[in-house]
Design an enzyme around this catalytic site. Structure first.
Site, PDB file in Angstrom:
ATOM      1  N   ASP A 160      -2.389  -2.913  -2.671  1.00  0.00           N
ATOM      2  CA  ASP A 160      -3.948  -2.094  -2.234  1.00  0.00           C
ATOM      3  C   ASP A 160      -3.208  -0.657  -3.048  1.00  0.00           C
ATOM      4  OD1 ASP A 160      -5.867  -0.621  -1.999  1.00  0.00           O
ATOM      5  OD2 ASP A 160      -5.906  -1.753   0.674  1.00  0.00           O
TER       6      ASP A 160
ATOM      7  N   GLU B 105       8.207   5.546  -9.245  1.00  0.00           N
ATOM      8  CA  GLU B 105       7.920   4.914  -9.424  1.00  0.00           C
ATOM      9  C   GLU B 105       7.689   4.988  -8.316  1.00  0.00           C
ATOM     10  OE1 GLU B 105       5.318   3.619 -10.735  1.00  0.00           O
ATOM     11  OE2 GLU B 105       5.485   4.702 -13.073  1.00  0.00           O
TER      12      GLU B 105
ATOM     13  N   ASP C 267       0.640  -1.009   0.163  1.00  0.00           N
ATOM     14  CA  ASP C 267      -0.048  -0.427  -0.289  1.00  0.00           C
ATOM     15  C   ASP C 267       0.838   1.372  -0.159  1.00  0.00           C
ATOM     16  OD1 ASP C 267      -2.190   1.523  -0.302  1.00  0.00           O
ATOM     17  OD2 ASP C 267      -2.986   0.699   1.854  1.00  0.00           O
TER      18      ASP C 267
ATOM     19  N   HIS D 299      -0.820  -1.048   4.945  1.00  0.00           N
ATOM     20  CA  HIS D 299      -1.765   0.660   4.925  1.00  0.00           C
ATOM     21  C   HIS D 299      -1.140   1.392   6.919  1.00  0.00           C
ATOM     22  CE1 HIS D 299      -5.011   3.955   5.359  1.00  0.00           C
ATOM     23  NE2 HIS D 299      -5.559   2.960   6.497  1.00  0.00           N
TER      24      HIS D 299
END
Length: 858
Positions: A699, A667, A629, A833
């Site tokens: 994600d 990136e 994430d 996350h």
């Protein structure tokens, strides 16, 4: 557990105090770039023309993985556009095992309803796409349409125009047609209409055209576009006690789904504040005085999003031009015009305060091909309305409760709102006339389809195995009093508290001792350390007491002020790597809830030190699950933080975590390649072998980013795996996880429309034919309508059956240790996350490598 605590356990921010962002260049520093007024609605940027000769797209081109819309893009506003629906990316055809079927078989069937409507008929003629140029340029889209539509005889009645592109069902005599119109002021305008493409009825570009037509229907219903969605300003929901207004609206898109083209529509809400930026500035000036006003104003306003109602556009305030007022002039075409006159002629708006300063917004779009990007837009505070909620508002229970009453719709309310929307379209003569002109008609009811409910999982905890209530998706009661899989003895630990919180600190210590025994955690008495309620004092206490032998530092914070929390996490995650647990004193203030709170804290502390709580049966051997994430850190110069979390054992109870900070424009996978290699080395160290199967759940992929995942990230992941040895060739699967989607499913249970039960899988009808994708409803909600999670398998060399892929994904939603229940995404995604969020919100640096094997960020 309070709603606030529940939100934090799932990774939402603590109460934040506003922080002044990094200094922005002042208008004088920006002198080399042109300063523009805000672009009017639909301003044409770029030509929007094809680079190849007009003609139909070949069947081979459509099948290419990254083809599709590379040839031609249609957008609402002209200029360069992103395809937010990731159409034209064909990944399923490259996976042999799902070419024929991608549906699973496990579980019991359930009848569902979805927020989709079938397109019953569509035009069977070719469409002609034209680019329209205005000389001199016209900024208002409404004015451009009015000028163009003066030529009914030349163009015909059936036409659609989005500000830059014109679609006609017939071909004009000439490839380039020049027309002349006149404005109300008598200004002569030359309009050049140039043929750029011919689209057969089967062309995928026609779908974008249907979307343009439907957006016109929304405008006929008097809805206003804000961002990518449409809202109804005529039906506002006012919350006067909080000075808030909610505009109800709809998210719509027409796409090719499994068996037919369908319209997906969902309810959306836009929260507006009832005050303009000028009102806010006046109140602030009275409150803090002239001397402190510039600093306070910059601190409060920079970074906020405002809405300009004259063109219903949103802008981010990047700076304040203290030396500019509406009397300043700028160059428009060949003449100079003041902001005051510009707004009067362009929008018919009178500026009442000629001395107000202007707001600066750096317009995030490119200029015409080959031209420099446009300069910053200058906005008039009097016409700018504040949008969204401040962190102070988010932490106000009453505001959030009053908002939820309007925005959290139950399945029945949501269906009723959608049905009313369908009825409004069918009753509107103008809308029906428009649809029939183009030969379009939609089914006037929501789609019915069949889903499957996966069997409930059994939770393994120590020597015990138990089941839970599948409807509740929670096993906090069932696990009470049972020993954990593995618990770390707590022998050398510290508890920091302020004098005012001495009582709650000692009460917490006693309760922790009581709850630790049944869990199997051996807990010695903590060393209690008092600190003054100041950030410097807290940092000094940490520096003086936390050493290499400290297993855990528990810090009781008097308030949820972000600076103190950040101070603790920065020191204990970077300078002195030690697992830490912060607790706000208010959480401990209710004696009747202390046992529950202490249980959760004890579980968290055990996880952070390397303990394991529970597991579920995972049949696949030598499997490594990876979650990725990212988080965009605005405070640290707009850097991106990428987090990678990988499983180390068969039970999926031990995890390796790594975080990388990337500079803007880089990136995210570039840094995560190194993290994946480190995770594979950690797996080898733990198991004496490398995994034979790797499944990556990616994600944090935004709309329109799928192309870069398929073309760039997947090869980079494969390359990173190759570095472990030329002969190492594991089976690899890459799955893109999306939470922010418009799809909704409802189930009729006991004669009432309800949320589908946890474990509901949908893999037919509303999935995309070119993808190997499915939806899972894994969590349970107490309020509102449940939102499913969309999984798109973009690469798969494992040959794992779709049914097994779905079952494994659902199993992983049970393994997030910060919540004794099922979460919305697989555990490694939620861990990634939490890690990215902690680093982006509080630490702003890479955490110490000594913490890589621990879930220190829970």
């Amino acid at each position: 557990m309070t709603g606030r605590a529940r939100a934090r356990s799932r990774g939402r921010a603590r109460g934040q105090e506003a922080v002044a962002p990094g200094a922005q260049p002042t208008p004088s520093q920006e002198a080399s770039r042109p300063v523009l007024p805000p672009p009017a609605e639909g301003e044409v940027v770029g030509r929007g023309r094809q680079k190849r000769a007009p003609g139909a797209m070949s069947a081979e081109a459509v099948l290419q993985i990254s083809a599709g819309f590379q040839q031609v893009k249609i957008g609402e506003r002209g200029g360069r556009r992103r395809d937010f629906h990731d159409a034209g990316i064909h990944t399923r055809q490259l996976m042999e095992h799902v070419k024929e079927s991608k549906t699973g078989v496990s579980g019991s069937s359930i009848e569902l309803r979805a927020n989709f409507m079938r397109l019953l008929s569509r035009p069977q003629w070719a469409l002609y796409q034209y680019h329209v140029d205005f000389k001199p340029p016209m900024e208002s889209r409404r004015l451009r349409s009015a000028l163009l539509f003066q030529h009914d005889e030349a163009l015909g009645k059936a036409r659609t125009f989005d500000g830059a592109l014109l679609f006609l069902p017939h071909r004009l005599h000439n490839t380039e047609t020049v027309l002349y119109s006149e404005t109300r002021q008598g200004e002569r305008v030359q309009i050049t209409v140039t043929l750029t493409n011919e689209l057969p009825p089967s062309s995928p570009v026609c779908l974008q055209f249907y979307n343009i037509i439907f957006r016109r229907i929304l405008r006929m219903l008097n809805m206003q576009q804000i961002g990518r969605h449409y809202y109804n300003p005529d039906d506002p929901l006012n919350i006067p006690q909080h000075r808030l207004t909610i505009w109800p609206g709809f998210v719509t898109n027409i796409l090719q789904y499994e068996s037919s083209i369908m319209l997906c529509t969902d309810v959306s809400h836009k929260v507006l504040r009832s005050e303009t930026v000028l009102d806010f500035m006046s109140t602030l000036k009275q409150h803090c005085g002239d001397q402190r006003f510039p600093d306070a104003c910059t601190k409060e306003l920079v970074g906020l999003i405002v809405l300009t109602k004259y063109n219903n556009k949103t802008y981010r305030i990047d700076d304040i031009a203290w030396d500019h007022t509406p009397n300043n002039t700028f160059k428009r075409g060949d003449t100079m015009i003041s902001f005051k006159d510009y707004y009067k002629t362009q929008y018919g708006l009178e500026i009442t305060d000629g001395n107000q300063v202007l707001l600066v917004s750096h317009v995030r779009r490119m200029g015409p091909a080959g031209a420099p990007p446009p300069g910053p837009a200058l906005l008039v505070p009097e016409f700018c309305y504040l949008t969204g909620l401040t962190d102070k508002m988010r932490n106000d229970f009453n505001i959030m409760k009053d908002l939820a009453a309007h925005t959290r719709l139950t399945p029945e309310q949501r269906e009723s709102r959608l049905n009313r929307f369908i009825t409004n379209i069918s009753k509107n003569a103008e809308a029906q006339n428009e649809l029939s002109t183009w030969g379009l008609s939609f089914e006037n009811k929501l789609l019915s389809l069949t889903g499957r409910v996966l069997p409930a999982e059994r939770i393994i905890q120590g020597a015990r195995m138990y089941e839970y209530n599948p409807w509740a998706a929670d096993w906090s009661k069932e696990m009470r009093g049972l020993p954990l899989i593995s618990s770390m003895p707590l022998e050398s630990w510290l508890m920091f508290y302020t004098r005012r919180n001495g009582d709650v600190a000692h009460a917490l210590l006693q309760t922790l001792n009581r709850v630790a025994g049944p869990m199997g955690i051996r807990m010695q008495r903590a060393v209690m350390i008092e600190y003054d309620d100041r950030q410097e004092s807290l940092l000094r206490a940490l520096q003086q007491n936390v050493g290499p032998g400290t297993q855990m530092a528990v810090v009781i914070l008097p308030t949820n002020r972000k600076d103190k929390y950040d101070c603790v996490k920065k020191y204990l995650c970077v300078d002195c790597p030690t697992p830490s647990q912060c607790v706000v004193s208010r959480t401990l203030s209710r004696p009747q809830a202390l046992m529950t709170v202490a249980t959760k804290i004890a579980l968290q502390m055990n996880c952070k030190m390397g303990g394991e709580l529970w597991s579920i049966e995972i049949p696949l051997k030598q499997l490594m699950i990876v979650g990725i994430d990212c988080y965009h850190d605005t405070a640290a110069g707009k850097r991106s933080i990428g987090a990678l979390v990988a499983s180390l054992n068969q039970r999926m109870s031990r995890w390796f975590s790594k975080c990388v900070l990337q500079s803007r424009g880089q990136e995210i996978i570039d840094g995560l390649k190194v993290a994946l290699k480190a995770a594979l080395k950690a797996y080898w160290k733990y198991n004496n072998c490398l995994p034979s199967r790797i499944i990556v759940y990616r994600d944090g992929v935004g709309d329109g980013m799928l192309q870069s995942v398929v073309n760039y990230e997947v090869p980079q992941i494969m390359q990173s795996i190759k570095t472990m040895g030329e002969d190492y060739m594991p089976k690899v699967t890459v799955v893109v996880v999306k939470k922010r989607i418009a799809s909704r499913f409802f189930a009729r249970i006991d004669g009432k429309l309800s949320n589908p039960p946890p474990g509901t899988v949908v893999d037919t009808e509303v999935t995309r034919p070119e993808w190997y994708d499915f939806f899972i409803v894994s969590q349970a909600v107490r309020m509102g309508s449940i939102c499913p999670t969309h999984y798109n398998v973009v690469f798969d060399s494992s040959g794992l059956k779709p049914d097994h892929m779905q079952r494994l994904t659902y199993k992983l939603c049970h393994m997030y240790y910060n919540w004794q229940g099922i979460v919305r995404v697989p555990a490694p995604c939620q861990y990634a996350h939490k890690l990215a969020f902690l680093v982006g919100q509080s630490i702003h640096k890479e955490p110490n490598i000594n913490l890589d094997d621990f879930l220190y960020y829970l």
